[in-house]
Design an enzyme around this catalytic site. Structure first.
Site, mmCIF file in Angstrom:
data_model
loop_
_atom_site.group_PDB
_atom_site.id
_atom_site.type_symbol
_atom_site.label_atom_id
_atom_site.label_comp_id
_atom_site.label_asym_id
_atom_site.label_seq_id
_atom_site.Cartn_x
_atom_site.Cartn_y
_atom_site.Cartn_z
ATOM 1 N N MET A 18 0.847 -1.196 0.000
ATOM 2 C CA MET A 18 0.000 0.000 0.000
ATOM 3 C C MET A 18 0.883 1.247 0.000
ATOM 4 S SD MET A 18 -3.451 -0.896 2.040
ATOM 5 C CE MET A 18 -2.880 -0.564 3.682
ATOM 6 N N SER A 70 4.439 1.053 8.160
ATOM 7 C CA SER A 70 4.110 2.397 7.664
ATOM 8 C C SER A 70 3.411 3.198 8.753
ATOM 9 C CB SER A 70 3.203 2.291 6.440
ATOM 10 O OG SER A 70 3.798 1.435 5.491
ATOM 11 N N ARG A 71 2.691 2.501 9.637
ATOM 12 C CA ARG A 71 1.933 3.216 10.673
ATOM 13 C C ARG A 71 2.823 3.705 11.825
ATOM 14 N NH1 ARG A 71 -2.481 -0.544 9.132
ATOM 15 N NH2 ARG A 71 -4.200 0.751 8.380
ATOM 16 N N HIS A 97 9.273 -3.633 3.293
ATOM 17 C CA HIS A 97 8.854 -3.832 1.897
ATOM 18 C C HIS A 97 10.071 -4.105 1.001
ATOM 19 C CE1 HIS A 97 5.544 -1.035 3.324
ATOM 20 N NE2 HIS A 97 4.861 -2.073 2.890
ATOM 21 N N ALA A 152 4.048 3.846 1.066
ATOM 22 C CA ALA A 152 4.730 4.267 2.307
ATOM 23 C C ALA A 152 5.822 3.229 2.615
ATOM 24 C CB ALA A 152 3.754 4.431 3.465
#
Ligand code: PAF
Length: 287
Positions: free
Chosen positions: A39, A195-196, A46, A41
């Site tokens: 998704m 990402s969060r 990743h 970010a």
């Protein structure tokens, strides 16, 4: 730096037709295709999945799509970081060959009406507080796999329940792809990259590594033979005392099918989800 190391821009396509054309051309050349759905970010987690994909394929497609169907209306769909330019830049340092970044309209027709439910394995744990989540993930991952038709696709172990849901769906629907997983990447203090994490305040960031430390401590106690129930209760209390509120779950499950374990037996997985301020963090480790 040699010529081959020179970072190069990675082409971005936005339509299913363009993606299929490029993948079909690669196939005609006899190349093997790897796929890493994201998704955006992008962080180290990743990028490591891209490296894993490249070990098993000649070309690696990375998708960037913030999938609306896996967010409930009250969740952070609008706030979710959208950083395509820096994501594309980060991928120049990896073996990624193509970015697929479709617009929502390309992915979902206005009257799209198909749902995918993966029963059992997508119940409990994260589904208790996010009941919509795995249906949305299964739907978009099935669509992405059918759009790209890769030989292998790679998912992170940090989202362990998601990984098992996808493996089950791919098996049940006979989607012709091998699902591989990559280990959770961590900051030096143990916090799983996510990402969060960008949502955490600096004070929360100092507390956040306790999630992983608690998993490690809990795993050690379980391996030493302490009773599961008592160990889990005290670990949850420790997280609450440190400011995690609520602790959605901290559970010992079978690593193969996520059955709840009341006594420790390998292969097992400890999984946790807890909120720190506005940020919901998840993590898991093998026991
Ligand atoms: O793990 C994620 O980032 C997402 O859930 C995924 C698999 C890309 C589907 O939107």
């Amino acid at each position: 730096m040699t010529l081959n190391d020179t970072p190069r821009d990675i082409p971005i396509v936005r339509t299913i037709a363009e993606l299929r054309q490029i993948v079909a051309d690669w196939r005609r050349e006899g190349l093997k295709i790897g796929f890493v759905p994201t998704m955006g970010a992008l962080h180290q987690g990743h990028l490591s999945l891209v490296q894993t994909a490249a070990k098993h394929a000649d070309k690696v497609v990375v998708s960037i799509f913030v999938n609306p169907t896996q967010f409930a209306p009250h969740e952070d769909f609008d706030a979710y970081p959208r950083t395509e330019a820096s994501d594309a830049k980060a991928l120049t340092g990896t073996p990624a060959s193509l970015i697929y970044a479709p617009k929502p309209r390309e992915m979902y027709a206005d009257n799209h009406s198909t749902q995918i439910t993966v029963e059992g394995i997508s119940e409990g744990l994260c589904a208790t507080t996010r009941p919509h989540f795995f249906g949305g993930v299964a739907l978009v991952v099935a669509k992405l796999l059918l759009q790209c038709l890769p030989d292998v696709a790679v998912f992170g172990e940090k989202d362990y329940q998601q990984l098992l849901v996808i493996k089950r769906m791919v098996r049940d629907l006979n989607i012709p792809v091998d699902i591989l997983s990559g280990p959770t990447q961590r900051d030096a203090d143990g916090l799983a990259t996510s990402s969060r994490n960008a949502y955490l305040t600096s004070d929360e960031r100092k507390v956040a590594p306790l999630l992983h430390a608690t998993l490690q401590d809990t795993a050690a106690r379980l391996r030493a033979g302490e009773p599961v129930e008592g160990v889990l209760v005290s670990a949850i209390q420790k997280l609450k005392d440190a400011g995690f509120d609520p602790v959605d779950y901290l559970e010992l499950r079978s690593a193969e099918d996520l059955t709840r374990l009341h006594s420790f037996q390998a292969p097992a997985r400890l999984l946790v989800a807890a909120r720190l301020g506005k940020t919901r963090l998840i993590d898991n480790i093998e026991v």
